[in-house]
Enzyme design. Structure first.
Site, PDB file in Angstrom:
ATOM      1  N   LYS A 104       1.541  11.928  14.920  1.00 12.70           N
ATOM      2  CA  LYS A 104       2.285  10.851  15.562  1.00 12.70           C
ATOM      3  C   LYS A 104       2.300  11.023  17.085  1.00 12.70           C
ATOM      4  CE  LYS A 104       3.633   8.314  12.054  1.00 12.70           C
ATOM      5  NZ  LYS A 104       3.189   6.895  11.896  1.00 12.70           N
ATOM      6  N   SER A 161       7.141   7.937  15.346  1.00 11.40           N
ATOM      7  CA  SER A 161       8.249   8.716  14.790  1.00 11.40           C
ATOM      8  C   SER A 161       8.865   9.560  15.889  1.00 11.40           C
ATOM      9  CB  SER A 161       7.759   9.630  13.662  1.00 11.40           C
ATOM     10  OG  SER A 161       8.779  10.534  13.272  1.00 11.40           O
ATOM     11  N   TYR A 210       2.473  16.179  10.604  1.00  8.83           N
ATOM     12  CA  TYR A 210       2.886  14.779  10.784  1.00  8.83           C
ATOM     13  C   TYR A 210       3.293  14.529  12.234  1.00  8.83           C
ATOM     14  CZ  TYR A 210       5.930  10.647  10.214  1.00  8.83           C
ATOM     15  OH  TYR A 210       6.540   9.414  10.328  1.00  8.83           O
TER      16      TYR A 210
END
Length: 263
Positions: free
Chosen positions: A156, A138, A152
């Site tokens: 990532k 991402s 998150y």
């Protein structure tokens, strides 16, 4: 273009919807045998060249069980696509996040890929066979890290670091490791009933369509989100022997969102 994936055994995590489902369909259309893992595999039932496998990839033994099922069914794994992941928008601020919140995000967004990679690499090395691993990362891992998805983004970022390090170790053994880093994609993660747009809209007193439009207007030169199929095409290309000398790379698909030059 023939991607030379005919009868290649491909394992895809988080395969039941969104990017994962698009990857499954793209690889199968190229002639691959796809073992598709997700908690709920009903949407995958009956697809040609696809073997669904119900599994909780956030558990310690789930990813290995998926890879093991592929080996038991087809005798090997040639390609692993680490796609499973999820983001929860954190609007309460950093101090509201607990260790458990970060741990849960790391389990699904990092450790699931780590464990699946470990199992797939063991099979590839055991057969002295070439292989390809493609991680779906991402832009949140490195582009204007957003406190709203802080856990998150951290997970990532760890995945990207792992991919780069493994690419160095495994390249001499014929195993390639690459990443794809999408910006906003038209999936449930962003546009679903409980997705990013809906969560931000509820907190700000607006509506999801306004949030989506503001995101586009805020910096996507193409004027739209990427589609799952566009991301899947890039994944399939990196899985293909046609890109056999590409490893340790991270490819953006973000509609031009990121405007800096990578040194």
């Amino acid at each position: 273009m023939d991607l030379q994936l005919q009868d290649q055994v491909c394992v895809v995590t988080g395969a039941s919807k969104g990017i994962g489902r698009a990857v499954v369909e793209t690889l199968a259309a190229e002639g691959a045998q796809v073992v598709a893992g997700a908690r709920d595999v009903r949407s995958l039932t009956g697809l040609d060249r696809v073997t669904p496998f119900a599994v909780d990839l956030s558990t310690a033994d789930g990813p290995g069980a998926l890879v093991g099922h592929a080996v038991a069914t087809h005798g090997r794994v040639d390609v692993l696509v680490n796609n499973v992941g999820a983001a929860r928008v954190r609007l309460e601020g950093f101090l509201a996040l607990t260790d458990a919140d970060f741990a849960a995000s790391m389990e699904l967004n990092f450790y699931a890929a780590l464990r699946a990679t470990r199992a797939a690499v063991a099979d590839m090395l055991g057969r002295s066979a070439p292989g390809a691993i493609v991680n779906v990362g991402s832009v949140n891992a490195f582009f204007q890290p957003d406190g709203g998805v802080i856990d998150y983004g951290a997970a990532k970022a760890a995945l990207g670091n792992l991919a780069k390090a493994l690419s160095q170790e495994l390249a001499p053994k014929g195993i390639r490791v690459n990443s794809v880093s999408p910006g906003p994609v038209a999936t449930d993660l962003w546009l679903g009933e409980h997705g990013v747009a809906a969560t931000i809209a509820a907190a700000s007193g607006t509506d999801p369509e306004t949030v989506r439009s503001q995101t586009v207007a805020g910096g996507i030169p193409t004027g739209r989100f990427s589609t799952p199929e566009e991301v899947a095409t890039l994944v399939a290309l990196l899985a293909s022997p046609r890109t056999a000398n590409v490893t340790g790379s991270d490819y953006l698909i973000d509609g031009g969102l990121i405007k800096t030059v990578t040194p």
